[in-house]
Structures are given as C-alpha cells and as structure tokens.
Design an enzyme around this catalytic site. Sequence first.
Site, PDB file in Angstrom:
ATOM      1  N   ILE A  46       0.838  -1.286  -0.030  1.00  0.00           N
ATOM      2  CA  ILE A  46       0.063   0.030  -0.190  1.00  0.00           C
ATOM      3  C   ILE A  46       0.768   1.267  -0.004  1.00  0.00           C
ATOM      4  CG2 ILE A  46      -2.030   1.055   1.093  1.00  0.00           C
ATOM      5  CD1 ILE A  46      -2.487  -1.704   0.236  1.00  0.00           C
ATOM      6  N   LYS A  47       0.833   2.014  -1.053  1.00  0.00           N
ATOM      7  CA  LYS A  47       1.563   3.428  -1.066  1.00  0.00           C
ATOM      8  C   LYS A  47       1.070   4.306  -0.282  1.00  0.00           C
ATOM      9  CE  LYS A  47       3.707   4.225  -4.899  1.00  0.00           C
ATOM     10  NZ  LYS A  47       3.990   4.556  -6.304  1.00  0.00           N
TER      11      LYS A  47
END
Length: 432
Positions: free
Chosen positions: A202-203
């Site tokens: 997850i960025k």
Amino acid sequence: MATISKLVASSSSSSLRPADRGVLVGSGRFVPVRTVAVSSARLSVRSDQRQLRSFVVRSTGNGAPTSKTTLHDLYEQEGQSPWYDNLCRPVTDLIPLITKGVRGVTSNPTIFQKAISSSSAYDEQFKQLVSAGKDIESTYWELVIKDIQDACELFKPIYDSTDGADGYVSVEVSPLLAEDAAGTVAAAKWLHKVVDRENVYIKIPATADCVPAIKEVIGNGISVNVTLIFSLARYEAVIDAYLDGLEASGLSDLSRVMSVASFFVSRVDSLVDKMLEKIGTPEALNIRGKAAVAQAKLAYKLYQKKFSGPRWEALVKKGAKKQRLLWASTSVKNPAYPDTLYVDPLIGPDTVSTMPDQALEAVLDHGTVSRTIDQNVSDAEGVYNALEKYGISWAQVGDQLELEGVDSFKKSFDSLIESLEGKSNALKATSV
C-alpha cells in the site's frame, strides 16, 4: 505511456473473484465497492500464473535460466530487484517482462490515468459498473483493484520463492488524502483488505502530514511502499516511522511486515539543474546532472546506518526485515544525459530500482551489472555540500518537489474522474 509497447507483445486480460467491500474516498465518504466477476471462459490470470511458473523453472543443464538478461544479473549478482513502473491492461503483458527478470510492479494515479483514459480494455468493466449504478469514484477503484489483484497473481511465484522478500505490486491511496493522516490510515487499511493479496504494497506519500500514518499502518501489520521521498531529512523520518511502527505493532513475528522507501531521483536534477543554470558560473554548471545521484548515494549511507545497532538488532530477533531503498523516477528527463544515468550508479544490495519503459529498455540493452551504490561517496558528499554553498537549500528542493509530486497525482486523479464522468454520461445518454 499506458502500454508496455516495445517490450512485449499483447495478450488477453482477465479478472478475479468478486468481493463486497467499501472505500473511503478522497472526500472522506465511505462508498461500497463490489469487484465484478466475468465469464470463466476468458483467459484467467491463474492459468497464466501456472504458465509463468513452468516457464520460470525451465533451465539449462546447470540449473540456470535458459535466457538470462541484465535484470537477472542485477538481482543474482548484485542483490538489486528490478521492478517495472507501469501497469495497464492486458495485465498478462507483464508475463514476458517477468521472464526477462522484472520482479515487481509500481503504480500511481498518473499511471492509471494514462492507462484507463487511453485504452478500450477497461470499457467492458466500466459499462458493467455504470449499468449497476456505481458512482464514478467507486468505479475508478474497482478498475484499479482488478489490475492490482491480477498483477499480484502473476508475481505470486516470485513472492513465494523468496519467502515474501520480493514479487510485490504497489497501489497508492487516494492522492486527495496527502494532507490527511487519519484518512490515509483508513484508506490503507481498506485497500489492504479489499485487494486481499499477500504481495501487495500500500503506497503512502511521505508528506509531513502522512509520516505518522506510516507508523500506524505498519503497526497494523500492513506492508507499505512509502512514496514521494525527495530529501535525506524526510527519508530519515520515514525510516523512524517504520521502526516505530514495528515496535508498536505488538507482533511477536515481524517477518511478514515489509516496506520499501521510494526515493525519487531524476526529478531532483530537473529542478536543481535549473537553479544551477540561474547561478551560471562554470563551477555551478559543472555539477549539473550530479545532484540526484549524489543525494541518493547519501541516502544509502543513511540506510546502512539506521538499519544497524542495538535498536535494529532487537527487531531482527523478532524477524523484522529492512525497509529497502527503492529508486523511483529513474527515467532521464534531459536527453543530453545517458539513458541509464539514474540506474547504473545506484546498484547495490537490498535495493529496488523501479523503471518505466524508457529506462527498462535501456538497461536491458546496455545496463551495468556492478555494485556502484557506495562508490565515490566522498564525491557525492562534495556535490551535496557544494549546492548549499551556492545557496541551494536541499530542504527547499525537497519541499518543492513534494508539493509538485502531490499536485501532479491530484491532477491526474481529478482528470481521470472527469473523463470517466463524461464516459458515464455518454453511456447513459445512449441507453435512454
């Protein structure tokens, strides 16, 4: 570039199982999401994954892959993981890249804006979602999630063979949440749940507002790609957030909590070069094209320092893994510079280099395979310090590039939503 173009030939797309979920959108509104299933008669990613698995294990008599590339050598000889900075449909176009040595994928709002707005490959799912009464932002996330899930399936053999050290696909939270830590945490948790793949990152942007979110998300046992890092000071804050999150997690086994820190490279030179040209002295002009690599080398030096000593060793005893440095923005913006300028000098163990088409093609054709990351570090320190002497503040450079990066992603997101609104209205008009 929305397509994988020169690197591979086209192949068919696919989809995965449905899931009823919801999403916290940029406005903070929670919207239900249902991933749409399609006919099993289509080519499936799972079948392609089996083809990929059988291809990857094919070898010569000595056990080596039948066709090695520079990308394989980077990983096997120097410990650097080459990733691909692009994602579009058909996702199965990634298979030839994986066989060439690509070990992961990064995406961002700009990549999806180009992919979805320039391709008809999304039209069928889009029509289904609009017909089902989905609002546009929910539709956007369903399109994105499908691509991320499908790509995760393709890279799962790499993830499994490395015991979770590689084979990741990254998806970014809404750029509209870049100044909202609580919203970012909620969005990260939702994305992690709805994508539902072990090998998803997850960025989260490394904005000042979101650094606390990194700690909380890591503390929840979610693997994170921290993006938009432009300065050494912010990079150190990101490392500290990662360490704080591991310590706060309460987990006895930290071995499945992974992270990369995406340190942007070429954009630094794009800005600093302009500043040096304004100064105009021969000495200033002589260090054009050197600032980005210099700072990146010092980032690696900081990485080595932070991931050592008693604090880190205590975490290692619980299975903690280092937060690898990921070199992002590796394509050359100035055509006068070598096309591997932001790859060749930054090769070293425990690093990732994510490359768009231009850089990947160049590395496959004539890239270096040699440990370079800790060569000429004293020269890098000289360049770094010289900029301050010329009145160029690294803090201001980092702040400006961060603002520009966040703004660029917001514009891409807003542009795509507007484009999808137009397509939705056109579909509704033709169905009346």
